[in-house]
Design a protein around this motif. Sequence first.
Motif, mmCIF file in Angstrom:
data_model
loop_
_atom_site.group_PDB
_atom_site.id
_atom_site.type_symbol
_atom_site.label_atom_id
_atom_site.label_comp_id
_atom_site.label_asym_id
_atom_site.label_seq_id
_atom_site.Cartn_x
_atom_site.Cartn_y
_atom_site.Cartn_z
ATOM 1 N N ALA A 155 0.894 -1.154 0.000
ATOM 2 C CA ALA A 155 0.000 0.000 0.000
ATOM 3 C C ALA A 155 0.933 1.205 0.000
ATOM 4 N N ILE A 156 0.771 2.046 -1.008
ATOM 5 C CA ILE A 156 1.643 3.207 -1.148
ATOM 6 C C ILE A 156 0.771 4.457 -1.148
ATOM 7 N N ALA A 157 1.111 5.390 -0.271
ATOM 8 C CA ALA A 157 0.395 6.657 -0.207
ATOM 9 C C ALA A 157 1.348 7.788 -0.548
ATOM 10 N N HIS A 158 0.931 8.626 -1.493
ATOM 11 C CA HIS A 158 1.643 9.877 -1.783
ATOM 12 C C HIS A 158 0.808 10.957 -1.116
ATOM 13 N N ILE A 159 1.316 11.503 -0.041
ATOM 14 C CA ILE A 159 0.524 12.460 0.733
ATOM 15 C C ILE A 159 1.201 13.821 0.774
ATOM 16 N N ARG A 160 0.351 14.837 0.932
ATOM 17 C CA ARG A 160 0.831 16.202 0.989
ATOM 18 C C ARG A 160 0.274 16.890 2.236
ATOM 19 N N VAL A 181 3.524 0.556 3.023
ATOM 20 C CA VAL A 181 3.243 -0.540 3.945
ATOM 21 C C VAL A 181 3.322 -1.840 3.158
ATOM 22 N N GLY A 182 4.022 -2.826 3.696
ATOM 23 C CA GLY A 182 4.113 -4.136 3.067
ATOM 24 C C GLY A 182 3.115 -5.099 3.678
ATOM 25 N N PHE A 183 2.525 -5.936 2.837
ATOM 26 C CA PHE A 183 1.596 -6.988 3.245
ATOM 27 C C PHE A 183 2.050 -8.311 2.654
ATOM 28 N N ILE A 229 -1.563 -9.522 -1.976
ATOM 29 C CA ILE A 229 -2.508 -8.490 -2.385
ATOM 30 C C ILE A 229 -3.871 -8.670 -1.698
ATOM 31 N N GLU A 230 -4.248 -9.905 -1.425
ATOM 32 C CA GLU A 230 -5.523 -10.138 -0.737
ATOM 33 C C GLU A 230 -5.505 -9.534 0.665
ATOM 34 N N SER A 231 -4.384 -9.662 1.351
ATOM 35 C CA SER A 231 -4.248 -9.071 2.689
ATOM 36 C C SER A 231 -4.294 -7.553 2.620
ATOM 37 N N ALA A 232 -3.647 -6.976 1.624
ATOM 38 C CA ALA A 232 -3.664 -5.517 1.462
ATOM 39 C C ALA A 232 -5.085 -5.030 1.203
ATOM 40 N N ARG A 233 -5.796 -5.712 0.331
ATOM 41 C CA ARG A 233 -7.184 -5.330 0.036
ATOM 42 C C ARG A 233 -8.078 -5.490 1.260
ATOM 43 N N ALA A 240 -4.259 15.908 1.663
ATOM 44 C CA ALA A 240 -4.440 15.558 0.252
ATOM 45 C C ALA A 240 -3.488 14.422 -0.098
ATOM 46 N N GLY A 241 -3.920 13.545 -0.991
ATOM 47 C CA GLY A 241 -3.026 12.482 -1.416
ATOM 48 C C GLY A 241 -3.733 11.368 -2.149
ATOM 49 N N GLU A 242 -2.943 10.435 -2.591
ATOM 50 C CA GLU A 242 -3.425 9.269 -3.316
ATOM 51 C C GLU A 242 -2.916 8.015 -2.610
ATOM 52 N N VAL A 243 -3.703 6.940 -2.679
ATOM 53 C CA VAL A 243 -3.315 5.654 -2.108
ATOM 54 C C VAL A 243 -3.522 4.594 -3.181
ATOM 55 N N VAL A 244 -2.520 3.758 -3.381
ATOM 56 C CA VAL A 244 -2.622 2.656 -4.333
ATOM 57 C C VAL A 244 -2.188 1.366 -3.652
ATOM 58 N N LEU A 245 -2.732 0.262 -4.122
ATOM 59 C CA LEU A 245 -2.285 -1.070 -3.734
ATOM 60 C C LEU A 245 -1.629 -1.685 -4.955
#
Length: 114
Positions: free
Chosen positions: A5-10, A57-59, A62-66, A86-91
Motif C-alpha cells: 500500500a503506497i500513499a503519496h501524501i501532501r 506498507v508491506g503486506f 494483495i488479498e491481505s492488502a485489500r 491531500a493524497g493518493e493511495v494505491v495497492l
Amino acid sequence: MTAYAIAHIRPETMNEDILRYIETMQSTMDPFGGRFLVHGKEVEVMEGPFPGTIVMVGFPDIESARAWYASDAYQEIRPLRTDHIAGEVVLVEGVPADYDATGTAAALRTVAGL
C-alpha cells in the motif's frame, strides 16, 4: 507474493485527527500482516516535481492488502487522514525475488511488434 500500500501524501498542518490516525494505523494493519516500510521520512526527489512524501506498507499478499483497506477498523480511521491531508493511495503487487525486467521488455516488444 508481497504487496504494498503506497500513499503519496501532501500534509499541510498537524492536528489531533492526524495524530490519532498515526497512533491507530498500526493496530488496523496487524491482523493483515501489514508493516511500515517507509513512514515519516523525507523523500529525495531526483526527477520531476514531487510535492509531499511517501508512506509504504508491506503486506504478505494483495488479498491481505485489500482486506486491510476494506476493513472496518481502517475505514473507521480513514477520514482522520482524508479530511485533512491531500493524497493518493494505491495497492500494488510486488515481483518475485528472481524477477528479471528483460522478460517484461521482451513481452512488450512482442505486443508492440518491435
